[in-house]
Design a protein around this motif. Structure first.
Motif, short mmCIF file in Angstrom:
data_model
loop_
_atom_site.label_atom_id
_atom_site.label_comp_id
_atom_site.label_asym_id
_atom_site.label_seq_id
_atom_site.Cartn_x
_atom_site.Cartn_y
_atom_site.Cartn_z
N ILE A 250 0.84 -1.20 0.00
CA ILE A 250 0.00 0.00 0.00
C ILE A 250 0.88 1.25 0.00
N GLY B 80 8.09 -0.23 6.04
CA GLY B 80 7.63 -0.96 7.23
C GLY B 80 7.55 -2.45 6.94
N PHE C 219 9.32 -4.96 17.94
CA PHE C 219 9.80 -3.84 17.14
C PHE C 219 8.94 -2.61 17.45
N GLN C 220 9.54 -1.62 18.11
CA GLN C 220 8.79 -0.38 18.33
C GLN C 220 8.94 0.48 17.09
N ALA C 221 7.84 0.65 16.38
CA ALA C 221 7.86 1.31 15.09
C ALA C 221 7.68 2.82 15.24
N GLU C 222 7.79 3.53 14.12
CA GLU C 222 7.69 5.00 14.15
C GLU C 222 6.24 5.46 14.26
N ASP C 223 5.31 4.61 13.93
CA ASP C 223 3.89 4.99 14.08
C ASP C 223 3.04 3.72 14.01
N ILE D 63 1.00 2.79 11.78
CA ILE D 63 0.97 2.15 10.46
C ILE D 63 2.20 1.27 10.28
N ALA D 64 3.35 1.78 10.68
CA ALA D 64 4.57 0.96 10.58
C ALA D 64 4.49 -0.22 11.55
N THR E 282 2.40 -2.62 9.46
CA THR E 282 3.03 -3.06 8.20
C THR E 282 4.28 -3.91 8.48
N SER E 283 5.02 -3.58 9.53
CA SER E 283 6.18 -4.44 9.85
C SER E 283 5.69 -5.83 10.22
N GLU F 189 -6.11 0.50 6.61
CA GLU F 189 -5.74 0.20 5.23
C GLU F 189 -4.82 -1.02 5.16
N ALA F 190 -3.88 -1.08 6.10
CA ALA F 190 -2.93 -2.20 6.10
C ALA F 190 -3.62 -3.52 6.46
#
Lengths: 304, 621
Positions: A73, A79, B295-299, B301-302, B305-306, B331-332
């Motif tokens: 997407i 990510g 995994f601590q993502a940046e937001d 959505i990440a 998605t990760s 969306e993901a």
């Protein structure tokens, strides 16, 4: 991951059965073929290559590769790719993205993936326009550029992808013209070998919506005079006659001519892509004439 | 007690805490009496459903042989008639080590202790005969300890107050703790500020100082997003076993660990901090030794998605969040749905909409979980109903995701996630089998969207497997080859397949069971975290002489158990109780339109109280 027992592939092994649907004459074909040619020289098994893309013309890329791939997407490929790599570190993971995908909707992921330095590879197709949605300005479109969404000229100042990337602490940054498959192939191999996140910006001509956007630097008859192709350990030299070079004058890069004013090749700067201090890399990224191409920065750092 | 049908284990019966015991302890000079009295008075003024015991007890002396000089005040407030002073404390406020030492025995395991860390000096620790600092040596592991540098925060809050000596200023720190408690238990500071105005009429400096510190404590708790314990355990004989106190979020994390172990997969968590879900991340990062990749993502959505990337590459992939984060992940999740990858999404619900009420409970994300994605995008939705069974349903979410190759949304909520309960330690060997769908060898004429006949689940061919190279993506796929397809009939066919795939999960989940009555006058329906409250209320009304009032509590929401319609038909009337304005009722109405559904809804960020439920049930019967 390098292994010795890998069978020898050709580019055909990486070509899927899907018909390529990019516009005739698009530089994306060059990127595709360069990647298919680079992969056999990366020393990896075919099943270990993974291509992840977002949305946009460039993001159709995975469908044309006979490897594992995901067309995901808009903006989110970094990510997904991070998750793939963390789940299985032996994979060679590639993010295929565009200027809008990576720096507009995916801007946040773009800076953070560079900051983290997971061992991923990102190829950014920069055509300074939105192609798939038929011609709106992108975050790299120039001021004044007339597009479908800026009929009176774009008023938003652009990003320079290289500056943005170095600002986000990218350890590997390369830039290459979309019409230069030979160098592009080698850069992809070097990007793969680099441990950490590598970013390759492809100056990609969009034949339909932004035709000729790079012709003043990438066209065959001008490219040697308008670009400097940087190689680690080599003097910064360019020009059809190989008579031009770069020196540092105060805090600025300056173009000099060998043989004029007593300048010799020894006076020129020698490119050190592996230097931790990115001051000079940033100056090279910003340089308008000549435009710096090749691997501008390749500093091996701690990776995740 | 109930028998859990997934595991066959007998489970404890948690109930919503309808009464709270708060104890303030400190040095005699710390003003504990005043703090306690204020809390009591304010609670009395709070509303009808709070009974207070302002006179009990005025002093709590240290148990024999222990330390002297500890002063305390205990308050027991409740929405039901409180007949005992309450020996077990839900919340202890300890202003010094001696107070902690002499009162720790009374705190219910898993419940909350607020300490003034500034007072835990070497000298004070020695005075209290502590050899090591209990805040650091792990001895308080079984409690939720909230460490607050109360003295320094008080000093900072008062730095601009003039005309008072340091001693008077320092003495106001009890108001900091009171402010914190007011925030946690929804009390207004107004009554106490009125009290300051009257009491210190002649000393405006003290009015200002006390008000400032009270407010500072109130806002500090708001900033920390402190959530009170809202669950307790009814006195019940525990089945034989080894127990631990767990909070719902911890149980969720352990359920995921167990599922990874059982399925032979590595666990990947992609997450971004959000109240009240972050404790799952906190727990899982501790377990690197089990191969957990957190995994601590940046937001948000990440985060998701990760997890999708990790799932593509063969991990048991999870993302955790709360309502606003689920919106960002929508969306993901649609992508994971169309590419048919296993993915567990945990939504610890909180009050909404928008930022809403981060520390309060609500069940208002149900429709978001069901429908909050573009296009027709069905996923499995299940809900945990107690702190302890967060373990079971986290495990179940992983099992269903892996066996059916689909995203699963697990709904818990702030109150069960932060509520604690004794939990019987499980042996992974005794847990239900999880069959993941990984294929390791290439097959002749294999396609990525080839399906299992019974479940319609596709194979899981992961990168690194020779001969199975394939592409997936968000574009519609041909039902046979898996290549991009814009053929109209194919899109319709794929839409039906994706819906049918989720419906077929009915064959892999237990039937709906009723408690207290199999048939009769009234069926009380609930789902998710309201189980404790509904169970208590239905139990009580049956005891009061009403007969044949049954409870059917849903853990499986999409799809619902196969026998749902049959269960509904056994009762004359049906009432659906939820902490929203009727979301589950609307799903029931769509799917079972021949029944009439009464509703009881509450949207105050608070759990149901026994009294209100029983009153409703009586009205309808």
């Amino acid at each position: 991951m390098e292994t010795t027992a890998v069978k020898k592939y050709t580019f055909k092994d990486f070509t899927s059965d899907q018909e390529v649907r990019w516009c005739p004459g698009c530089d994306d074909y060059v990127v595709l073929r360069s990647m298919q040619k680079a992969l056999p020289d990366m020393g990896i098994a075919k099943e270990d290559a993974v291509f992840i893309s977002g949305i946009g013309c460039s993001s159709r890329f995975p469908y044309y590769m006979d490897t594992y791939g995901m067309h995901s997407i808009h903006g989110r490929a970094p990510g997904i790719a991070s998750g793939v790599k963390l789940a299985n570190p032996k994979l060679s993971v590639w993010v295929m993205t565009g200027d809008g995908d990576s720096m507009a909707i995916g801007g946040n992921h773009f800076i953070h993936v560079l900051r983290r330095n997971i061992d991923l590879n990102i190829v950014m197709f920069n055509n300074e326009i939105y192609g798939l949605t038929k011609g709106q300005f992108s975050p790299t479109s120039l001021i004044g550029q007339k597009t479908k969404s800026s009929p009176y000229g774009n008023t938003q100042p652009p990003f320079s992808p290289g500056e943005l990337a170095l600002g986000a602490n990218a350890r590997f940054f390369a830039r290459i013209g979309g019409n230069n498959p030979k160098a592009m192939t080698q850069i992809f191999i070097d990007a793969h070998k680099f441990k950490g996140t590598s970013l390759v910006e492809v100056l990609q001509n969009c034949v339909i919506f932004n035709d000729g956007c790079y012709s003043n630097v990438t066209d065959k008859d001008v490219k040697e005079d308008k670009q400097i192709y940087l190689e680690h350990g080599k003097p910064m030299i360019f020009g059809k006659e190989s008579d031009k070079g770069l020196v540092l004058n105060g805090l600025k890069l300056e173009v000099v001519t060998i043989g004029e004013n007593g300048i010799t090749q020894e006076d020129l700067l020698v490119h050190n892509a592996k230097e931790e201090d990115k001051t000079l890399h940033q100056m090279l990224v910003r340089l308008k004439y000549p435009l710096a191409t090749g691997i501008i920065r390749s500093f091996e750092d701690v990776t995740l | 007690m109930i028998t859990n049908t997934e595991t066959g284990e007998v489970e404890l019966q948690p109930e919503v805490l309808e009464a709270v015991v708060v104890r303030f302890v400190g040095d005699s000079g710390d003003g504990m009496q005043l703090t306690g009295t204020q809390f009591t008075d304010t609670s009395a003024m709070f509303g009808n459903d709070i009974a207070t015991f302002p006179n009990y007890p005025s002093e709590i002396r240290a148990p024999q042989g222990s330390l002297y000089g500890v002063s305390g005040f205990q308050v027991h407030i409740g929405s039901i008639e409180v007949s005992t002073p309450g020996d077990n404390v839900d919340l202890l406020v300890a202003m010094n080590p001696a107070g902690l030492k002499t009162n720790l025995y009374s705190v219910k395991p898993g419940h909350t202790i607020i300490v003034d860390t500034d007072s835990f000096t070497k000298k004070n620790l020695e005075k209290a005969a502590y050899k090591t600092n209990p805040l650091e040596d792990g001895s308080l592991e079984n409690y939720r300890v909230i460490k607050v540098a109360m003295s320094s925060l008080t000093k900072e809050a008062l730095k601009d107050v003039e005309g008072l000596d340091n001693k008077s200023l320092a003495r106001t720190k009890n108001m900091f703790s009171l402010g914190m408690i007011y925030w946690m238990y929804n009390r207004s500071t107004e009554h106490t500020i009125d009290f300051f105005n009257k009491k210190f009429k002649s000393k405006p400096g003290l009015i200002e100082a006390n008000t400032k510190v009270l407010n500072a404590g109130f806002y500090y708790a708001e900033t920390l997003e402190l959530i009170p314990n809202s669950y307790t355990i009814s006195p019940a004989k525990l089945p034989v076993g080894t127990y631990r106190i767990v909070m719902g979020n911890t149980a969720t994390a352990w359920g995921l660990l167990a599922a990874a172990e059982k399925s032979g997969l590595e666990l990947f968590l992609g997450s971004y901090p959000i109240t009240p879900a972050t404790d799952i991340l906190h727990e899982l990062v501790k377990h690197k030794h089990f191969g957990v990749k957190a995994f601590q993502a940046e937001d948000e959505i990440a985060g998701v998605t990760s997890a999708i990337g990790a799932s593509f590459a063969g991990d048991l992939a999870v993302t955790t969040t709360s309502g606003p984060g689920l919106a960002l992940k929508g969306e993901a999740i649609g992508l994971a749905m169309i590419i048919e990858l296993p993915l567990v999404i945990i939504n610890v619900q909180r009050g909404g909409p928008s930022t809403g009420l981060p520390t309060k409970t609500e069940q208002s994300d149900l429709l978001q979980a069901m429908y909050g994605r573009n296009g027709e995008s069905p996923v499995i939705v299940i809900a945990a109903s107690t702190p302890g069974n967060c373990f079971n349903f986290a495990y179940e979410a992983a099992r269903l995701a892996l066996e059916h190759m689909t995203p699963v949304i697990l709904l818990t909520d702030g109150y069960i996630a932060n509520g604690s309960a004794p939990w019987k330690i499980r042996n992974v060997a005794d847990l239900p089998e999880i069959k993941n769908r990984k294929i390791t060898e290439s097959k002749e004429n294999w396609h990525p969207y080839d399906r299992d006949e019974k479940t319609l689940a596709r194979d899981w061919a992961i990168p690194g497997t020779p001969g199975l190279e394939h592409r997936v993506g968000g574009l519609e796929k041909d039902s046979v080859t898996g290549n991009v397809s814009h053929v109209p009939e194919n899109h319709e066919k794929m839409t039906h397949i994706r819906a049918e795939k989720i419906r077929l999960v009915q064959n892999n989940i237990p039937d709906l069971e009723t408690e207290f009555a199999d048939s009769g006058d009234l069926l009380v329906i609930g789902w998710g975290g309201t189980y404790g409250a509904l169970h208590s209320a239905v139990k009580q009304i049956n005891k009061e002489g009403y007969k044949n009032i049954g409870l059917a509590h849903f853990n499986y929401i999409n799809p619902m158990p196969k026998n749902t319609e049959e269960v509904l038909s056994r009762f004359k009337k049906i009432i659906v109780c939820e902490l929203n304005s009727g979301q589950f009722a609307s799903i029931l109405k769509i799917n079972h339109s021949k029944f009439e559904f009464f509703q009881h809804n509450k949207i105050q960020g608070l759990p149901f109280s026994n009294g209100e439920l029983i009153e409703q049930f009586k009205k309808i019967v």
